[in-house]
Design an enzyme around this catalytic site. Sequence first.
Site, short mmCIF file in Angstrom:
data_model
loop_
_atom_site.label_atom_id
_atom_site.label_comp_id
_atom_site.label_asym_id
_atom_site.label_seq_id
_atom_site.Cartn_x
_atom_site.Cartn_y
_atom_site.Cartn_z
N LYS A 81 -6.29 -34.55 18.88
CA LYS A 81 -5.62 -33.31 19.28
C LYS A 81 -5.77 -33.10 20.78
CE LYS A 81 -6.96 -29.38 20.19
NZ LYS A 81 -7.77 -28.16 20.32
N GLY A 88 28.54 -12.81 7.86
CA GLY A 88 28.12 -12.52 6.49
C GLY A 88 26.65 -12.85 6.26
N ASN A 127 -15.72 -29.91 19.90
CA ASN A 127 -15.02 -29.27 21.01
C ASN A 127 -15.03 -27.76 20.92
OD1 ASN A 127 -13.39 -29.53 18.69
ND2 ASN A 127 -11.51 -29.28 19.88
N ARG A 159 24.72 -15.45 -1.70
CA ARG A 159 24.47 -16.47 -2.72
C ARG A 159 23.36 -17.45 -2.33
NH1 ARG A 159 30.80 -17.77 -2.96
NH2 ARG A 159 30.59 -16.82 -0.90
N THR A 184 36.45 -11.30 5.61
CA THR A 184 36.88 -12.27 6.64
C THR A 184 38.05 -11.74 7.48
OG1 THR A 184 38.16 -13.35 4.87
CG2 THR A 184 36.07 -14.34 5.44
N GLN A 198 30.45 -7.67 14.22
CA GLN A 198 31.22 -7.07 13.12
C GLN A 198 30.24 -6.21 12.31
OE1 GLN A 198 32.21 -9.57 9.83
NE2 GLN A 198 33.75 -8.17 9.01
N ASN A 230 41.69 -23.52 -0.35
CA ASN A 230 41.68 -23.10 1.05
C ASN A 230 40.34 -23.51 1.68
OD1 ASN A 230 41.69 -21.65 3.46
ND2 ASN A 230 41.15 -19.71 2.45
N ARG A 255 -2.03 -34.72 16.77
CA ARG A 255 -1.59 -33.32 16.90
C ARG A 255 -1.09 -33.03 18.31
NH1 ARG A 255 -6.70 -30.40 15.00
NH2 ARG A 255 -5.49 -28.62 15.74
N LYS A 264 22.72 -16.85 6.48
CA LYS A 264 23.14 -18.20 6.03
C LYS A 264 23.35 -19.19 7.18
CE LYS A 264 27.31 -18.71 4.09
NZ LYS A 264 28.31 -18.70 3.00
#
Length: 455
Positions: A350, A12, A385, A16, A78, A72, A169, A332, A23
């Site tokens: 760095k 899915g 540098n 939402r 589901t 799917q 559920n 860094r 998700k």
Amino acid sequence: MGKPAVVILAAGKGTRMCSELVKVLHPVCGEPMLAPVLRAAHDLKPRRTLVVIGYQAERVREAFPDQDFVIQEPQNGTGHAVLCALEALQGFRGDIIVLSGDIPLLTSSTAGKVLAVHGESQAEMTVLTAMAENPDSYGRMVRNKEGRVIRIVEQRDALEKEKAIREVNTGIYAFRASFLRRFLPTIGRGNAQGEYYLTDLAVLAGKRGTLATNQAEDFLEIRGINTRVDLAEVDRVARTRVITELMLAGVTIIDPAITYIHRGVRIGRDTVIYPNCHIEGRTVIGEGCQIHPGCRIVDTRIGSGVVIKTSCVITECTIENGVRVGPFAHLRPGSRLCRDVSVGNFVEVKKSRLGPGTKANHLTYLGDSVIGRGVNVGCGTITCNYDGVKKHTTTIGDNVFVGSDVQFVAPVAIGDDAVIGAGSTITEDVPPNSLALARSRQVNLEGRGRKKDKG
Ligand code: UD1
Ligand code: CA
């Protein structure tokens, strides 16, 4: 009973969430929410684990390159998702555990219990349920007077009195493969979303007298993520679990509620983590360290006896035993601070190596540099540098003393035991044991100060 198969539903979009990202890839405690569900599945030692994907399938595959997937397409609910997985499980005859990819707090012991109840009650379908304080957005378990489940109804399809039911559920089930093969193709889509609901199988199993339920002890464990509000709450619980494990293993966390440590981070005994620290990714911290407030440390290896003072940002570095960093330092990627190095306030490092015992305590930038042992880098020193096109290296030997406010215009190399005078702009190599001065001489003009000459 032989080994079960596990099917995880993750196709899915997660409408939402209101997100560009599918998700199940949204992170919980630093990892995609699907990762802990997969771990729980693997702990059950199943014959196979299949993840059903669809929306942004390629992104999910990339995140889990070793996993078996089923596509799917389109995502018709589901029930349809499990049907897609069934095709890939042809010939499999045991039990099938169905999990949702959006329930990251699930433990394998709870999933294992559903399977045990399923076996003991010789059910064809077993549903894990839970008592919710607020059942909104969950399917409700509708029971008859005898207490038998007669159907599972989704929030959108529920009657007012059904909405008051607090037993929900969890979306975690065990099925007999034969039951799914026979009945899953028969369910319809006559509901508010026009989807094939896996939950509709409860009616059929109920009528056949082969439906079992098991109630989870803890609602939190099965809390699903549908919105970003759920995401934040689940993340907090997952974080608490990680921090609790660390504390029980000997790490002091001053205030667990405001300390953020990703799952997978390792921290040794007697290390103290002050509030508001974020310790992320594959970071490993040794024993007896102190991480003062407000530090963010990502993918970094830290030895033992290290002190990181307030408000440092450290990414992809290696820090050896006894090093002191900060406050307000920025380390860094690609930097290595060898043992007993000291890097102080407003220092940025760095892709540089600082040899054992070297100090750069104030207001300095060291980039693309290789610095020996026992070097003192004075306040305000910088490596130049970058020439606008390429990056160049600054090499500094052992025991060099760099005065304050020095610029090293790279590429440049400084020999061992050299001394660089304060305020120098070093553009040429300095031989070992030499004093380099690269600044204009001072001129004093008498009588040219602020007081005007009256004569
Ligand atoms: C579902 C249950 C609900 C239960 C809740 C528990 C149904 C109809 N409802 O509702 O009873 O209380 O879970 O969290 O099953 N998915 C697919 N393909 C699809 C649709 C969904 O793989 O076509 C996946 C999703 O990616 C997700 C999972 O199935 O991981 C659950 O889907 P979701 O839309 O979140 O269902 P809920 O509304 O939460
Ligand atoms: Ca859900």
